[in-house]
Motif scaffolding. Sequence first.
Motif, PDB file in Angstrom:
ATOM      1  N   SER A   5       0.835  -1.191   0.000  1.00  0.00           N
ATOM      2  CA  SER A   5       0.000   0.000   0.000  1.00  0.00           C
ATOM      3  C   SER A   5       0.874   1.246   0.000  1.00  0.00           C
ATOM      4  CB  SER A   5      -0.931  -0.001   1.220  1.00  0.00           C
ATOM      5  OG  SER A   5      -1.710   1.162   1.266  1.00  0.00           O
ATOM      6  N   VAL A   7       3.842   2.109  -1.121  1.00  0.00           N
ATOM      7  CA  VAL A   7       5.174   1.864  -0.567  1.00  0.00           C
ATOM      8  C   VAL A   7       6.223   2.740  -1.260  1.00  0.00           C
ATOM      9  CG1 VAL A   7       7.029   0.151  -0.393  1.00  0.00           C
ATOM     10  CG2 VAL A   7       4.673  -0.470   0.219  1.00  0.00           C
ATOM     11  N   PHE A  53      13.195  -2.496   4.662  1.00  0.00           N
ATOM     12  CA  PHE A  53      11.926  -1.963   5.140  1.00  0.00           C
ATOM     13  C   PHE A  53      11.496  -0.747   4.332  1.00  0.00           C
ATOM     14  CE2 PHE A  53      14.389  -2.988   9.206  1.00  0.00           C
ATOM     15  CZ  PHE A  53      14.166  -4.347   9.089  1.00  0.00           C
ATOM     16  N   ASN A  56       8.092   4.644   3.589  1.00  0.00           N
ATOM     17  CA  ASN A  56       6.699   4.991   3.828  1.00  0.00           C
ATOM     18  C   ASN A  56       5.819   3.914   3.227  1.00  0.00           C
ATOM     19  OD1 ASN A  56       6.774   7.677   5.143  1.00  0.00           O
ATOM     20  ND2 ASN A  56       7.777   8.309   3.234  1.00  0.00           N
ATOM     21  N   GLY A  57       4.554   3.898   3.646  1.00  0.00           N
ATOM     22  CA  GLY A  57       3.640   2.891   3.142  1.00  0.00           C
ATOM     23  C   GLY A  57       3.697   1.620   3.968  1.00  0.00           C
ATOM     24  N   LYS A  58       2.950   0.623   3.543  1.00  0.00           N
ATOM     25  CA  LYS A  58       2.832  -0.599   4.332  1.00  0.00           C
ATOM     26  C   LYS A  58       2.926  -1.842   3.445  1.00  0.00           C
ATOM     27  CE  LYS A  58       0.006  -2.519   8.093  1.00  0.00           C
ATOM     28  NZ  LYS A  58      -1.214  -2.300   8.922  1.00  0.00           N
ATOM     29  N   VAL A  59       3.670  -2.824   3.943  1.00  0.00           N
ATOM     30  CA  VAL A  59       3.773  -4.124   3.298  1.00  0.00           C
ATOM     31  C   VAL A  59       3.145  -5.161   4.218  1.00  0.00           C
ATOM     32  CG1 VAL A  59       5.323  -5.912   2.407  1.00  0.00           C
ATOM     33  CG2 VAL A  59       5.908  -3.496   2.108  1.00  0.00           C
ATOM     34  N   GLN A  60       2.233  -5.939   3.688  1.00  0.00           N
ATOM     35  CA  GLN A  60       1.633  -7.042   4.437  1.00  0.00           C
ATOM     36  C   GLN A  60       1.773  -8.326   3.630  1.00  0.00           C
ATOM     37  OE1 GLN A  60      -2.432  -5.603   5.429  1.00  0.00           O
ATOM     38  NE2 GLN A  60      -1.800  -5.886   7.555  1.00  0.00           N
ATOM     39  N   GLU A  65       3.500  -8.067   9.020  1.00  0.00           N
ATOM     40  CA  GLU A  65       4.413  -7.034   8.540  1.00  0.00           C
ATOM     41  C   GLU A  65       5.802  -7.649   8.502  1.00  0.00           C
ATOM     42  OE1 GLU A  65       4.096  -2.885   9.890  1.00  0.00           O
ATOM     43  OE2 GLU A  65       2.480  -3.599  11.213  1.00  0.00           O
ATOM     44  N   ARG A  67       8.758  -6.642   8.145  1.00  0.00           N
ATOM     45  CA  ARG A  67       9.848  -5.968   8.844  1.00  0.00           C
ATOM     46  C   ARG A  67       9.992  -6.431  10.296  1.00  0.00           C
ATOM     47  NH1 ARG A  67       8.176  -1.908  12.186  1.00  0.00           N
ATOM     48  NH2 ARG A  67       5.964  -1.361  12.083  1.00  0.00           N
ATOM     49  N   LYS A  68       8.925  -6.971  10.874  1.00  0.00           N
ATOM     50  CA  LYS A  68       8.975  -7.424  12.270  1.00  0.00           C
ATOM     51  C   LYS A  68       9.677  -8.778  12.407  1.00  0.00           C
ATOM     52  CE  LYS A  68       4.818  -4.929  13.715  1.00  0.00           C
ATOM     53  NZ  LYS A  68       3.453  -5.044  14.315  1.00  0.00           N
TER      54      LYS A  68
END
Length: 278
Positions: A5, A7, A53, A56-60, A65, A67-68
Amino acid sequence: MIHFSSVHFGYRKKQSLYRDLKLEVEAGHIYGLLGKNGAGKSTLLKLISGLVFPVNGKVQVMGYEPRKRQPSFLEKIFFIPEEIETPDINVTVFADDYAPFYPRFDKQLFLKLLTEFDVPLKSLKQMSYGQKKKTWIALGIAANTELLILDEPTNGLDIPSKRQFRKMMAAAMTDERCVIISTHQVRDLDHLIDSILIVDEGSLLVNAGIDTITEKLAFVQFSNEADAAGSIYTESNLMGTSAVMLNKAQRHDSRMDIELFFNAVTENSAQMKSLFTN
């Protein structure tokens, strides 16, 4: 399975590689990830895997996530990088060391794949680069993860091994599994992939299934270059002229040429992006 989203990502603060990248990837498919050198293919795979990582934005990925780097996420994904490293141990010990991290790891399948790949059960240090690559591929398939990512997997494989690789990957597919293969050697993906991702200059140009592509485009061989007038893209060859054109006549006999399609997309990026953007 994978959702990007808006990214943004870059290795330097003032130089972005990806800008406002949106991406949807579904289970049950083998995706071919294509792009020029430096287009960001390997970076995209690392974003999915959580090795880099987003700024900005989100990776799912599968609801996580990346990055975790949670253990519950890592056991569902197997990533084979282009540059592989192997310890100086026996190949079966190598598999035993990895097995605890993957609850669905199948050692019998791993050994079966090694046999099919003609890889000897000896120390990895004594193997050729191609044998080591085949060991990693067998390990990735036998891990039985929901997501399998391969970066240039056919580098170092001879022609019979490439054929065997395609056979193994096809046999390993299920409706719950997703495979992403990044490669420059597009001919190696023929008859294997069913969906294509093409990235160029920080943008996703195409995310479409083979069926969708061949519904919209026809891949035609002309003996006379003049007959290809009006095509989206053409290439001259010994047989005449290969062309990519809008499939207005609904040519059901048009077999997709992945390399020709990739060249057409990168040559006419705006037109092709609009054609395959929902």
